[in-house]
Design an enzyme around this catalytic site. Structure first.
Site, PDB file in Angstrom:
ATOM      1  N   ALA A 143       6.792  -5.977  -3.755  1.00  0.00           N
ATOM      2  CA  ALA A 143       6.660  -4.589  -3.303  1.00  0.00           C
ATOM      3  C   ALA A 143       8.013  -3.927  -3.070  1.00  0.00           C
ATOM      4  O   ALA A 143       8.245  -2.794  -3.505  1.00  0.00           O
ATOM      5  CB  ALA A 143       5.809  -4.534  -2.036  1.00  0.00           C
ATOM      6  N   LYS A 150      -4.623  -8.556  -4.067  1.00  0.00           N
ATOM      7  CA  LYS A 150      -4.432  -9.768  -4.865  1.00  0.00           C
ATOM      8  C   LYS A 150      -5.453 -10.796  -4.434  1.00  0.00           C
ATOM      9  O   LYS A 150      -5.736 -10.957  -3.249  1.00  0.00           O
ATOM     10  CB  LYS A 150      -3.024 -10.333  -4.659  1.00  0.00           C
ATOM     11  CG  LYS A 150      -1.963  -9.456  -5.298  1.00  0.00           C
ATOM     12  CD  LYS A 150      -1.060 -10.238  -6.231  1.00  0.00           C
ATOM     13  CE  LYS A 150      -0.122  -9.254  -6.928  1.00  0.00           C
ATOM     14  NZ  LYS A 150       0.741  -9.875  -7.906  1.00  0.00           N
ATOM     15  N   GLN A 204      -0.673 -18.214   1.200  1.00  0.00           N
ATOM     16  CA  GLN A 204      -1.877 -17.925   0.433  1.00  0.00           C
ATOM     17  C   GLN A 204      -2.263 -19.126  -0.432  1.00  0.00           C
ATOM     18  O   GLN A 204      -3.435 -19.433  -0.623  1.00  0.00           O
ATOM     19  CB  GLN A 204      -1.620 -16.698  -0.451  1.00  0.00           C
ATOM     20  CG  GLN A 204      -2.862 -16.007  -0.945  1.00  0.00           C
ATOM     21  CD  GLN A 204      -3.637 -15.358   0.180  1.00  0.00           C
ATOM     22  OE1 GLN A 204      -3.080 -14.652   1.008  1.00  0.00           O
ATOM     23  NE2 GLN A 204      -4.930 -15.622   0.230  1.00  0.00           N
ATOM     24  N   GLY A 256       0.815  -1.209   0.000  1.00  0.00           N
ATOM     25  CA  GLY A 256       0.000   0.000   0.000  1.00  0.00           C
ATOM     26  C   GLY A 256       0.849   1.259   0.000  1.00  0.00           C
ATOM     27  O   GLY A 256       0.606   2.203  -0.764  1.00  0.00           O
ATOM     28  N   LYS A 293      -2.277 -17.969  -9.283  1.00  0.00           N
ATOM     29  CA  LYS A 293      -0.840 -18.221  -9.424  1.00  0.00           C
ATOM     30  C   LYS A 293      -0.245 -18.851  -8.167  1.00  0.00           C
ATOM     31  O   LYS A 293       0.775 -19.537  -8.246  1.00  0.00           O
ATOM     32  CB  LYS A 293      -0.104 -16.921  -9.730  1.00  0.00           C
ATOM     33  CG  LYS A 293      -0.300 -15.876  -8.636  1.00  0.00           C
ATOM     34  CD  LYS A 293       0.979 -15.231  -8.179  1.00  0.00           C
ATOM     35  CE  LYS A 293       0.742 -14.478  -6.880  1.00  0.00           C
ATOM     36  NZ  LYS A 293       1.378 -13.191  -6.815  1.00  0.00           N
ATOM     37  N   PHE A 341      -9.619  -7.284   5.772  1.00  0.00           N
ATOM     38  CA  PHE A 341     -10.118  -6.010   6.304  1.00  0.00           C
ATOM     39  C   PHE A 341     -11.109  -5.307   5.386  1.00  0.00           C
ATOM     40  O   PHE A 341     -11.722  -4.301   5.777  1.00  0.00           O
ATOM     41  CB  PHE A 341      -8.945  -5.056   6.584  1.00  0.00           C
ATOM     42  CG  PHE A 341      -7.950  -5.597   7.565  1.00  0.00           C
ATOM     43  CD1 PHE A 341      -8.372  -6.201   8.758  1.00  0.00           C
ATOM     44  CD2 PHE A 341      -6.589  -5.519   7.311  1.00  0.00           C
ATOM     45  CE1 PHE A 341      -7.454  -6.713   9.660  1.00  0.00           C
ATOM     46  CE2 PHE A 341      -5.667  -6.036   8.212  1.00  0.00           C
ATOM     47  CZ  PHE A 341      -6.094  -6.629   9.389  1.00  0.00           C
ATOM     48  N   ARG A 382       7.084 -17.162  -1.630  1.00  0.00           N
ATOM     49  CA  ARG A 382       7.046 -17.995  -0.428  1.00  0.00           C
ATOM     50  C   ARG A 382       6.275 -19.294  -0.637  1.00  0.00           C
ATOM     51  O   ARG A 382       6.636 -20.322  -0.057  1.00  0.00           O
ATOM     52  CB  ARG A 382       6.468 -17.206   0.744  1.00  0.00           C
ATOM     53  CG  ARG A 382       5.139 -16.543   0.432  1.00  0.00           C
ATOM     54  CD  ARG A 382       4.416 -16.137   1.688  1.00  0.00           C
ATOM     55  NE  ARG A 382       5.150 -15.102   2.442  1.00  0.00           N
ATOM     56  CZ  ARG A 382       4.646 -14.483   3.501  1.00  0.00           C
ATOM     57  NH1 ARG A 382       3.420 -14.800   3.916  1.00  0.00           N
ATOM     58  NH2 ARG A 382       5.322 -13.568   4.137  1.00  0.00           N
TER      59      ARG A 382
END
Lengths: 420, 420
Positions: A178, A145, A367, A22, A272, A122, A338
């Site tokens: 990022a 994402k 994820q 962000g 992905k 959130f 990761r």
């Protein structure tokens, strides 16, 4: 550039979210509004989840002689005073036109462009707080994402945001680690943006090249959403066409390609992670680069199939095979992400991936595993598990029903598709 | 599988070439003819450039007590005696139905399927030796990576072979590091095969799904080749359709996807080497995985553009974006291939790539640099250098006109294509 603006108003841009990604996106757009003062107002309000933070002694901002530097301080005050997000993006100088704001309602006040970039858990609560606070003709861009997939259905975060706030919301996604973007190392990204034509009397006020009807509808709300009419952007503002949206994100080190395919851009960033697990599995077996690229290729084609099958009316296969949010994000995620790393370690060490996750991720969750489970539940309900052999293989390996060594056999039918 | 063959003849398969990759492909097809005795004869003749070879003392075949083992021997005799290509594919057991043959004319005698797998500089001479020796209705498959590009034009090796021998010649290419395939580590490949319909009275004897006219014509011989009529396969043979061609190459560890796009399959294997240099350049700068995947993505799209622009009548964009010979070969080549590695070293060490080539490759030459020069000469003649900014950037970096750091700026226009 000739500045012959006939528009009396400029776009006010805000960023909802201030984590690692962000804050990086806030930096990008803050640099760009400064370069396009004819289109955008100069201040970028950035919503920060307020917390107390103590500057670590390793920081260059640490001053042992100052009580302020050794006591906890409000994060917004640190960001606004130091022009650095010392907690989530340390050592990156931020443009001075970024203003950290702990209040989400005042962050979005008067903004015509809302950039959402916060952890997906959130979104619901934040949007609840924003209902009635955003301009009716505001436009959103979701940098979150992933998609929300369950056996109940499959919804894009841009859709959730758009529906709750009754605004149009596009999406940004790409091969964007990022920290690399923050360091201005070159990368590309994909921005999907195509607001619907507002009504027949106001033909495409945004000047969109494809001013068709809204593409917001997802698989499951086909029945439930006779769309609330979106408000047209007043003519005093410069149009929010692809050119102007691109000028908000494009940097010499951050190249933007525009598309109209919100579903494809959003799906790539989610699916992905399943592919990265599969790539980690075969790499963990020591099978080499041929096998790894085969898994990635099959993964891209299963993304295409997923998109066309479940979002066919708005999704383009090329988004996955040609854009940064598709093929490039697959490549980056299968190089050192990761999900890839943990899956590889699990196979190499003969351990369950959950064990590796606990050891390596310091309490965070992969994820890829949750997405693999969610997508599998969805495919089961649809009765099409067999049409997605790689996604299904990853699920079954996670479940202990298959071994990584089974992947070639499990996807073998896929290579015969051309003969069927 | 029910074996109700109505065909009195079977296909005889031979392999022209016996290097690292040639011997590996011979192993693959020798295994497959054994599994499909209803379609194929069992012996695989493999042409070997005859040479004398002394088994090294490190080989398991070395027997210090035997004079044979310490004196130079004919390579064909070693291969046929040991069932191993001790020189070019050591330590890989070969099926006993591979027969090494030093005479190229007798290798192809009676063969209906000719697999060409030898360094491209030998194609011309070998084909000269074969004129008049091959069955008129034989079919070829070229496993030779690359195309012959110069400012004169751009010709596929499958075309050169086909024209010289007056046979149809398809192509095989993919993300296939030979040693990994030889070790039966899983990989995928792409086989392009679509012989033309023979004539209107003999409708598509091969049973090809796209029995159109020949797609052999390349850019430059549009004028010069009113095609000599190809001979139809006699009805006594099983048809050479996609299913049967695939059964000759597909293994549990070597998955085949069939296509009709000979140009795309051939181009991918050549152009990826330019992309691998570009990926090595940005990786050498330490720019990370975002930048590397961006280069690869742009490279894939320039391959698509090159194929469609110069082989449009036979080339499909999906061959590059979806098949092993396209995206997967790009990924593998940009992971650890020699073009990638040498380009990366050159940038990291601040040396010319020629210097690295000399130091690292033991007298061999990088494919990528010569392809970059050839393609650039061709693009210059066509006046379209600017439409291929990545290929052109690689050329200009090799020439010293640009630096690797310039790549983002040089390709930046590309990301605006969607706005033009």
């Amino acid at each position: 550039m000739a500045n012959l603006s006939i528009h009396s108003k400029k776009h006010k841009v805000c960023v909802v979210g201030s984590g690692n990604w962000g804050t990086t996106i806030a930096k990008v757009v803050a640099e760009n509004v400064a370069e396009h003062p004819d289109i955008f107002e100069q201040d970028i309000q950035m919503w920060v989840y307020e917390e107390e933070y103590t500057i670590p002694s390793s920081s260059k901002h640490h001053d042992p002689g100052s009580a302020l530097s050794t006591k906890p301080q409000k994060l917004t005050q640190l960001i606004n005073g130091l022009h650095e997000n010392v907690k989530y993006l340390p050592d990156i100088a931020l443009p001075k036109n970024i203003i950290a704001n702990p209040d989400v309602a005042s962050t979005v006040e008067g903004a015509t462009i809302l950039i959402f970039n916060l952890p997906h858990q959130f979104i619901g609560r934040i949007c609840d707080n924003l209902v009635g606070k955003v301009l009716p003709y505001a436009r959103g861009i979701s940098c979150i994402k992933g998609v929300s997939v369950s056996d109940q259905g499959c919804e894009l975060f841009s859709e959730s945001i758009g529906k709750k706030l009754n605004i149009y919301c596009g999406a940004l996604s790409g091969a964007n680690i990022a920290n690399e973007v923050a360091l201005e190392k070159w990368s590309e990204t994909t921005v999907a943006y195509e607001p619907p034509a507002m009504d027949s009397k106001q033909p495409t006020p945004e000047g969109s090249p494809h001013g068709s009807t809204a593409n917001l509808t997802s698989l499951n709300n086909e029945k439930s959403s006779p769309k609330a009419k979106l408000a047209a952007l007043p003519a005093e503002y410069p149009p929010l066409n692809h050119k102007n949206i691109r000028s908000l994100f494009h940097r010499p080190y951050f190249h933007v390609r525009m598309t109209t395919d919100v579903a494809g851009v959003s799906l790539g960033g989610a699916l992905k992670n399943i592919v990265a697990l599969a790539a980690g599995f075969v790499d963990g077996l020591g099978w080499g680069d041929n096998a790894k690229s085969a898994v990635m290729r099959i993964g891209i084609l299963e993304e295409v199939k997923f998109g066309l099958q479940f979002f066919g009316h708005s999704c383009r296969g090329e988004t996955f095979t040609e854009e940064s949010c598709g093929v490039a994000d697959i490549i980056t995620s299968c190089s050192g992400g990761r999900n890839f790393r943990c899956a590889k370690m699990a196979v190499k060490e003969g351990k369950a991936i959950g064990e590796i996750e606990e050891r390596e991720l310091n309490g965070q969750k992969l994820q890829g595993t949750s997405t693999a489970y969610e997508v599998n539940a969805f495919l089961k309900v649809k009765g099409v598990e067999g049409e997605f052999p790689l996604f299904t293989a990853v699920y079954n390996i996670l479940e202990g029903n298959n071994r990584p060594e089974d992947i070639p056999r499990l996807v073998e039918g896929h290579s015969r598709a051309d003969l069927d």
